[in-house]
Scaffold this motif. Structure first.
Motif, PDB file in Angstrom:
ATOM      1  N   MET A   1     -54.910  28.131 -25.143  1.00 17.37           N
ATOM      2  CA  MET A   1     -54.022  28.036 -26.292  1.00 17.37           C
ATOM      3  C   MET A   1     -52.679  28.658 -25.942  1.00 17.37           C
ATOM      4  O   MET A   1     -52.611  29.692 -25.278  1.00 17.37           O
ATOM      5  CB  MET A   1     -54.642  28.753 -27.492  1.00 17.37           C
ATOM      6  N   PHE A   2     -51.603  28.020 -26.419  1.00 18.90           N
ATOM      7  CA  PHE A   2     -50.251  28.479 -26.111  1.00 18.90           C
ATOM      8  C   PHE A   2     -49.437  28.581 -27.406  1.00 18.90           C
ATOM      9  O   PHE A   2     -49.899  28.175 -28.468  1.00 18.90           O
ATOM     10  CB  PHE A   2     -49.577  27.506 -25.136  1.00 18.90           C
ATOM     11  N   THR A   3     -48.224  29.125 -27.283  1.00 22.91           N
ATOM     12  CA  THR A   3     -47.388  29.316 -28.471  1.00 22.91           C
ATOM     13  C   THR A   3     -46.090  28.525 -28.430  1.00 22.91           C
ATOM     14  O   THR A   3     -45.374  28.470 -29.418  1.00 22.91           O
ATOM     15  CB  THR A   3     -47.021  30.801 -28.649  1.00 22.91           C
ATOM     16  N   GLY A   4     -45.749  27.949 -27.276  1.00 24.27           N
ATOM     17  CA  GLY A   4     -44.503  27.203 -27.172  1.00 24.27           C
ATOM     18  C   GLY A   4     -43.289  28.070 -26.920  1.00 24.27           C
ATOM     19  O   GLY A   4     -42.155  27.598 -27.017  1.00 24.27           O
ATOM     20  N   ILE A   5     -43.504  29.350 -26.586  1.00 25.94           N
ATOM     21  CA  ILE A   5     -42.407  30.236 -26.206  1.00 25.94           C
ATOM     22  C   ILE A   5     -42.393  30.310 -24.680  1.00 25.94           C
ATOM     23  O   ILE A   5     -43.269  30.936 -24.076  1.00 25.94           O
ATOM     24  CB  ILE A   5     -42.574  31.642 -26.809  1.00 25.94           C
ATOM     25  N   ILE A   6     -41.429  29.653 -24.055  1.00 25.11           N
ATOM     26  CA  ILE A   6     -41.396  29.550 -22.599  1.00 25.11           C
ATOM     27  C   ILE A   6     -41.120  30.918 -21.984  1.00 25.11           C
ATOM     28  O   ILE A   6     -40.183  31.614 -22.369  1.00 25.11           O
ATOM     29  CB  ILE A   6     -40.321  28.535 -22.150  1.00 25.11           C
ATOM     30  N   GLU A   7     -41.952  31.297 -21.003  1.00 29.08           N
ATOM     31  CA  GLU A   7     -41.815  32.603 -20.362  1.00 29.08           C
ATOM     32  C   GLU A   7     -40.949  32.544 -19.106  1.00 29.08           C
ATOM     33  O   GLU A   7     -40.149  33.442 -18.845  1.00 29.08           O
ATOM     34  CB  GLU A   7     -43.197  33.145 -20.007  1.00 29.08           C
ATOM     35  N   LYS A   8     -41.144  31.498 -18.323  1.00 24.71           N
ATOM     36  CA  LYS A   8     -40.400  31.352 -17.071  1.00 24.71           C
ATOM     37  C   LYS A   8     -40.170  29.870 -16.807  1.00 24.71           C
ATOM     38  O   LYS A   8     -40.817  29.005 -17.393  1.00 24.71           O
ATOM     39  CB  LYS A   8     -41.188  31.933 -15.884  1.00 24.71           C
ATOM     40  N   MET A   9     -39.245  29.608 -15.888  1.00 21.87           N
ATOM     41  CA  MET A   9     -39.104  28.264 -15.344  1.00 21.87           C
ATOM     42  C   MET A   9     -39.557  28.294 -13.892  1.00 21.87           C
ATOM     43  O   MET A   9     -39.370  29.292 -13.189  1.00 21.87           O
ATOM     44  CB  MET A   9     -37.664  27.778 -15.450  1.00 21.87           C
ATOM     45  N   GLY A  10     -40.193  27.217 -13.465  1.00 22.57           N
ATOM     46  CA  GLY A  10     -40.650  27.103 -12.088  1.00 22.57           C
ATOM     47  C   GLY A  10     -40.036  25.886 -11.427  1.00 22.57           C
ATOM     48  O   GLY A  10     -39.381  25.072 -12.087  1.00 22.57           O
ATOM     49  N   THR A  11     -40.279  25.747 -10.122  1.00 26.60           N
ATOM     50  CA  THR A  11     -39.710  24.644  -9.351  1.00 26.60           C
ATOM     51  C   THR A  11     -40.806  23.941  -8.564  1.00 26.60           C
ATOM     52  O   THR A  11     -41.636  24.600  -7.923  1.00 26.60           O
ATOM     53  CB  THR A  11     -38.641  25.161  -8.364  1.00 26.60           C
ATOM     54  N   VAL A  12     -40.822  22.618  -8.609  1.00 23.38           N
ATOM     55  CA  VAL A  12     -41.781  21.840  -7.824  1.00 23.38           C
ATOM     56  C   VAL A  12     -41.406  21.961  -6.343  1.00 23.38           C
ATOM     57  O   VAL A  12     -40.278  21.642  -5.952  1.00 23.38           O
ATOM     58  CB  VAL A  12     -41.772  20.358  -8.237  1.00 23.38           C
ATOM     59  N   VAL A  13     -42.346  22.443  -5.514  1.00 23.22           N
ATOM     60  CA  VAL A  13     -42.074  22.577  -4.079  1.00 23.22           C
ATOM     61  C   VAL A  13     -42.928  21.632  -3.238  1.00 23.22           C
ATOM     62  O   VAL A  13     -42.582  21.335  -2.093  1.00 23.22           O
ATOM     63  CB  VAL A  13     -42.273  24.033  -3.599  1.00 23.22           C
ATOM     64  N   GLU A  14     -44.037  21.162  -3.806  1.00 26.09           N
ATOM     65  CA  GLU A  14     -44.867  20.171  -3.119  1.00 26.09           C
ATOM     66  C   GLU A  14     -45.469  19.249  -4.166  1.00 26.09           C
ATOM     67  O   GLU A  14     -45.821  19.684  -5.259  1.00 26.09           O
ATOM     68  CB  GLU A  14     -45.995  20.829  -2.315  1.00 26.09           C
ATOM     69  N   LYS A  15     -45.588  17.964  -3.824  1.00 26.51           N
ATOM     70  CA  LYS A  15     -46.171  16.998  -4.766  1.00 26.51           C
ATOM     71  C   LYS A  15     -46.921  15.944  -3.977  1.00 26.51           C
ATOM     72  O   LYS A  15     -46.377  15.326  -3.065  1.00 26.51           O
ATOM     73  CB  LYS A  15     -45.058  16.343  -5.590  1.00 26.51           C
ATOM     74  N   SER A  16     -48.193  15.767  -4.305  1.00 29.29           N
ATOM     75  CA  SER A  16     -49.003  14.696  -3.740  1.00 29.29           C
ATOM     76  C   SER A  16     -49.471  13.838  -4.908  1.00 29.29           C
ATOM     77  O   SER A  16     -49.218  14.175  -6.066  1.00 29.29           O
ATOM     78  CB  SER A  16     -50.190  15.272  -2.962  1.00 29.29           C
ATOM     79  N   PRO A  17     -50.148  12.720  -4.657  1.00 35.79           N
ATOM     80  CA  PRO A  17     -50.541  11.856  -5.769  1.00 35.79           C
ATOM     81  C   PRO A  17     -51.322  12.557  -6.875  1.00 35.79           C
ATOM     82  O   PRO A  17     -51.178  12.213  -8.050  1.00 35.79           O
ATOM     83  CB  PRO A  17     -51.393  10.780  -5.082  1.00 35.79           C
ATOM     84  N   VAL A 165     -32.813  28.974 -20.990  1.00 44.63           N
ATOM     85  CA  VAL A 165     -34.081  29.423 -20.399  1.00 44.63           C
ATOM     86  C   VAL A 165     -35.144  28.329 -20.336  1.00 44.63           C
ATOM     87  O   VAL A 165     -36.281  28.599 -19.945  1.00 44.63           O
ATOM     88  CB  VAL A 165     -34.638  30.646 -21.165  1.00 44.63           C
ATOM     89  N   THR A 166     -34.798  27.092 -20.716  1.00 46.04           N
ATOM     90  CA  THR A 166     -35.751  25.982 -20.645  1.00 46.04           C
ATOM     91  C   THR A 166     -35.077  24.762 -20.026  1.00 46.04           C
ATOM     92  O   THR A 166     -33.871  24.757 -19.776  1.00 46.04           O
ATOM     93  CB  THR A 166     -36.282  25.591 -22.044  1.00 46.04           C
ATOM     94  N   THR A 167     -35.859  23.719 -19.829  1.00 48.28           N
ATOM     95  CA  THR A 167     -35.329  22.494 -19.231  1.00 48.28           C
ATOM     96  C   THR A 167     -34.452  21.694 -20.185  1.00 48.28           C
ATOM     97  O   THR A 167     -33.877  20.682 -19.776  1.00 48.28           O
ATOM     98  CB  THR A 167     -36.481  21.590 -18.755  1.00 48.28           C
ATOM     99  N   PHE A 168     -34.320  22.125 -21.439  1.00 41.80           N
ATOM    100  CA  PHE A 168     -33.403  21.421 -22.336  1.00 41.80           C
ATOM    101  C   PHE A 168     -31.971  21.486 -21.817  1.00 41.80           C
ATOM    102  O   PHE A 168     -31.148  20.630 -22.138  1.00 41.80           O
ATOM    103  CB  PHE A 168     -33.482  21.983 -23.758  1.00 41.80           C
ATOM    104  N   GLY A 169     -31.664  22.491 -21.016  1.00 37.86           N
ATOM    105  CA  GLY A 169     -30.339  22.569 -20.423  1.00 37.86           C
ATOM    106  C   GLY A 169     -30.100  21.529 -19.344  1.00 37.86           C
ATOM    107  O   GLY A 169     -28.962  21.320 -18.914  1.00 37.86           O
TER     108      GLY A 169
END
Length: 212
Positions: A1-17, A165-169
């Motif tokens: 369960m979450f609250t929708g208050i973003i704590e951090k932003m992260g970055t994708v460094v590897e992606k496979s299927p 502090v979120t991806t809305f920027g």
């Protein structure tokens, strides 16, 4: 369960299927922990805490790839992150399960004093649960609906702090977003649709008590 208050932003460094690795600032993540990633509940499958910035890897199911924006992520993309709610902590947003109900698309971004208004289109199946001044999860962020737009979408107001502090920027017109509607709306619908059960709850009663 979450609250929708973003704590951090992260970055994708590897992606496979069917796997994704995200670089983060947390260094105490444990395997098996739940993380909301752009509003999608993922399980930490691997955790590396020895780097200057830690990393975690999560598996992506076929359902997640087909029904959320995670399938289209690329290395370098930024993500909204929230760890699971702990009992006793303040609930600053609203309850989110991390189970995305559908997708939306940014229709317009309108500047206004004190922030920006984002207009987001979505499907009728999602829109029926959305009401003006109600709560909604967009890419994992707890937001208040400003208004419903002519049966095609809705708008939300983003203050400078949320933008920072979120991806809305980073969002642009035509970008897709994950949407999770207020789970209370789905429970209410389920109660109304149980025609064969004499619960005593009707649409008229719910309207009278202010639930609809």
């Amino acid at each position: 369960m979450f609250t929708g208050i973003i704590e951090k932003m992260g970055t994708v460094v590897e992606k496979s299927p069917n796997r994704i690795t995200i670089e983060i600032e947390w260094k105490d993540l444990k395997v098996g922990e739940s993380i909301s990633v752009n509003g999608v509940c993922l399980t930490v499958a691997q955790s590396e805490n020895f780097r200057p910035l830690a990393r975690f890897t999560a598996d992506l199911s076929r359902e997640t790839l087909s029904s959320t924006t995670l399938g289209s992520l690329k290395v370098g993309n930024r993500l909204n992150l929230e760890r699971a709610l702990k009992l006793g902590e303040r609930l600053g947003g609203h309850f989110l399960s991390g189970h995305v109900d559908g997708l939306g698309k940014v229709r317009a971004i309108i500047r206004e004093e004190g922030g920006k208004v984002f207009e987001i289109t979505t499907s009728p199946e999602i829109l029926k649960y959305i009401v003006s001044k109600g709560s909604i999860g967009v890419d994992g962020i707890s937001l208040t609906v400003v208004r419903v737009i002519n049966g095609i979408g809705f708008s939300v107001s983003i203050i400078p702090h949320t933008k920072k502090v979120t991806t809305f920027g980073l969002l642009k017109v035509n970008d897709s977003v994950n949407i999770e509607v207020d789970m209370l709306a789905k429970y209410v619908e389920n109660l109304i649709n149980k025609k064969n059960e004499k619960s005593g709850i009707t649409r008229e009663i719910l309207l009278e008590k202010g639930f609809l």
